[in-house]
Design a protein around this motif. Structure first.
Motif, PDB file in Angstrom:
ATOM      1  N   HIS A 167       0.815  -1.226   0.000  1.00 13.99           N
ATOM      2  CA  HIS A 167       0.000   0.000   0.000  1.00 13.99           C
ATOM      3  C   HIS A 167       0.847   1.274   0.000  1.00 13.99           C
ATOM      4  CE1 HIS A 167      -3.462  -2.507   0.632  1.00 13.99           C
ATOM      5  NE2 HIS A 167      -2.987  -2.998   1.765  1.00 13.99           N
ATOM      6  N   ILE A 209       4.455  -3.861  10.563  1.00 13.58           N
ATOM      7  CA  ILE A 209       3.021  -4.178  10.582  1.00 13.58           C
ATOM      8  C   ILE A 209       2.292  -2.952  10.042  1.00 13.58           C
ATOM      9  CG2 ILE A 209       1.037  -4.916  11.962  1.00 13.58           C
ATOM     10  CD1 ILE A 209       4.164  -5.231  13.771  1.00 13.58           C
ATOM     11  N   VAL A 225      -5.192  -3.445  11.836  1.00 10.10           N
ATOM     12  CA  VAL A 225      -4.356  -4.629  12.048  1.00 10.10           C
ATOM     13  C   VAL A 225      -3.303  -4.330  13.119  1.00 10.10           C
ATOM     14  CG1 VAL A 225      -2.703  -6.219  10.944  1.00 10.10           C
ATOM     15  CG2 VAL A 225      -4.745  -5.474   9.692  1.00 10.10           C
ATOM     16  N   ALA A 262      -1.087 -10.805  12.581  1.00 10.91           N
ATOM     17  CA  ALA A 262      -1.192  -9.510  11.904  1.00 10.91           C
ATOM     18  C   ALA A 262      -0.978  -9.679  10.399  1.00 10.91           C
ATOM     19  CB  ALA A 262      -0.166  -8.535  12.482  1.00 10.91           C
ATOM     20  N   ARG A 321      -4.079 -11.172   8.893  1.00 13.32           N
ATOM     21  CA  ARG A 321      -5.150 -10.161   8.815  1.00 13.32           C
ATOM     22  C   ARG A 321      -4.876  -9.143   7.709  1.00 13.32           C
ATOM     23  NH1 ARG A 321      -4.961  -9.903  15.120  1.00 13.32           N
ATOM     24  NH2 ARG A 321      -6.747 -11.219  15.689  1.00 13.32           N
ATOM     25  N   PHE A 322      -3.610  -8.777   7.547  1.00  9.49           N
ATOM     26  CA  PHE A 322      -3.239  -7.825   6.486  1.00  9.49           C
ATOM     27  C   PHE A 322      -3.664  -8.372   5.123  1.00  9.49           C
ATOM     28  CE2 PHE A 322      -0.410  -6.404   3.157  1.00  9.49           C
ATOM     29  CZ  PHE A 322      -0.322  -5.039   3.355  1.00  9.49           C
ATOM     30  N   TRP A 323      -3.309  -9.625   4.843  1.00  9.97           N
ATOM     31  CA  TRP A 323      -3.623 -10.194   3.524  1.00  9.97           C
ATOM     32  C   TRP A 323      -5.102 -10.496   3.365  1.00  9.97           C
ATOM     33  CZ3 TRP A 323      -0.645  -9.272  -0.359  1.00  9.97           C
ATOM     34  CH2 TRP A 323       0.697  -9.003  -0.134  1.00  9.97           C
ATOM     35  N   ARG A 376      -7.466  -8.614   4.570  1.00  7.35           N
ATOM     36  CA  ARG A 376      -7.996  -7.302   4.207  1.00  7.35           C
ATOM     37  C   ARG A 376      -7.651  -6.941   2.764  1.00  7.35           C
ATOM     38  NH1 ARG A 376      -9.482  -3.148   8.041  1.00  7.35           N
ATOM     39  NH2 ARG A 376      -9.914  -4.202   9.987  1.00  7.35           N
ATOM     40  N   PHE A 377      -6.441  -7.282   2.353  1.00  7.73           N
ATOM     41  CA  PHE A 377      -6.007  -6.994   0.981  1.00  7.73           C
ATOM     42  C   PHE A 377      -6.953  -7.664  -0.025  1.00  7.73           C
ATOM     43  CE2 PHE A 377      -3.391  -8.363  -2.706  1.00  7.73           C
ATOM     44  CZ  PHE A 377      -2.990  -7.124  -3.185  1.00  7.73           C
ATOM     45  N   GLU A 397     -10.360  -5.716   0.207  1.00  8.82           N
ATOM     46  CA  GLU A 397     -10.333  -4.296  -0.162  1.00  8.82           C
ATOM     47  C   GLU A 397      -9.769  -4.036  -1.551  1.00  8.82           C
ATOM     48  OE1 GLU A 397      -8.364  -2.317   3.080  1.00  8.82           O
ATOM     49  OE2 GLU A 397      -9.846  -3.059   4.518  1.00  8.82           O
ATOM     50  N   LEU A 436       0.817 -10.159  -6.342  1.00 10.22           N
ATOM     51  CA  LEU A 436       1.269  -9.795  -4.986  1.00 10.22           C
ATOM     52  C   LEU A 436       0.829 -10.861  -3.991  1.00 10.22           C
ATOM     53  CD1 LEU A 436       0.411  -5.968  -4.893  1.00 10.22           C
ATOM     54  CD2 LEU A 436       2.688  -6.992  -4.981  1.00 10.22           C
TER      55      LEU A 436
END
Lengths: 220, 220
Positions: free
Chosen positions: A51, A64, A69, B93, B96-98, B100-101, B104, B133
């Motif tokens: 991002h 992070i 998150v 974390a 959760r990041f991926w 959300r990716f 979103e 990615l």
């Protein structure tokens, strides 16, 4: 344990502020690095290559990203003392639901109502309707977290603090004592309790005034 | 303990499917209620008054909405046995990041590439870039969760299963062996392991074919 906590931030960003609020509530010492979004640091680009956005928390050099998150990470890593999320799974789900509601629904609606040029009144009305739903969730409590600040309060920092500064600049009325009395009181309480973790109001107002004047000038 | 677990779902929804996959992996018995989205049940409107969307999990009559919130709830409520999220906070974390990716970034890009009428090639290219990615995150593992399915795999169910069915119908090439070889193999593994928790492929293809034909007819 020689722990190193760094935050890549921008001073006026509510997303950075969320992380700073959480770290301070937990009593975690951290160092911050101010990013220039026009000229992002190599560390930011390396730490959040997907991002390329702030905030990024670097904990012993492990990055992070994504503020929600990061908040969960902080809560799970520094467990002692203050809790950002409640313990009970149902209450945790409830908090996560409303935190998502703020990011997915409220923020864009507020932004449109404050800065959008078209259908202004309708946009203000829509933002107020969404905030009314949020207000109901206070259910007579001081904070969304009950007697103390929790996830939804922290994620709602833009509504509690930024929104009223922007309203002052652009002359829009969304979060007022008349329209949303309980949310307005919550916003006062939030600022009272977290003043030291928030950017200076006069600096914020100056920033948005600059933005507003450039917008109105451009459209002439 | 006389536990009651109900799911308000739609058979072909990847968001409902995420919850079903999680419940089955955990070995939780549940009853499902098929919703008609043109005529939503009073229970759905009462259980998710904010978004009025499926899936909603009702655990002893307490409603939990938003599929990613539900997945975390399931993981925190039925702790024994299978884990959806890893234990380590940094790995959590990361997952959760991926997750959300995917929600979103990837889903809307894929949807646009499959169904959008404008700048088709550019949209396909953008979707592929995002999925590249994601593919890098597999890092030679069978699943995003490592040797077993985890949060990112479950949230990625649309990419693993739905996308290839839609590609067949609309004649778009996004997830192919040539373009995304590791993600393609992951998708095969995912379907192999979770076949029983996924809607029948022929029914899904029929549904999307109906949708596709109505679109192409309308645009004549």
């Amino acid at each position: 344990m020689g722990e190193e906590v760094k935050l890549l931030r921008v001073w006026g960003s509510p997303f950075s502020s969320r992380v700073e609020i959480a770290l301070r509530l937990k009593g975690v010492q951290y160092e911050f690095f101010e990013e220039d979004l026009q000229n992002k640091s190599a560390l930011l680009l390396k730490s959040n290559p997907v991002h390329k956005k702030i905030p990024v928390l670097l904990h012993n050099n492990k990055p992070i990203a994504e503020s929600q998150v990061v908040l969960e990470y902080i809560d799970e890593t520094w467990k002692q003392g203050f809790s950002i999320l409640p313990e009970n799974p149902y209450e945790r789900a409830h908090a996560r639901f409303w935190a998502r509601f703020i990011d997915e629904k409220c923020l864009s609606a507020i932004w449109k109502a404050c800065w959008g040029s078209e259908e202004h009144e309708k946009a203000v009305e829509e933002a107020c309707e969404l905030l009314k739903l949020l207000e109901q969730e206070l259910k007579g409590n001081k904070f969304f977290g009950g007697e103390k600040v929790g996830l939804v309060d922290i994620v709602g920092n833009f509504i509690a603090y930024w929104l009223r500064a922007i309203q002052e600049v652009v002359g829009v009325e969304i979060l007022t004592k008349e329209k949303l009395p309980k949310l307005y009181d919550w916003s006062d309480e939030f600022v009272n309790v977290l003043q030291e973790s928030l950017p200076p109001r006069d600096k914020l107002v100056a920033f948005f005034r600059g933005r507003f004047e450039s917008t109105t000038t451009t459209s002439n």
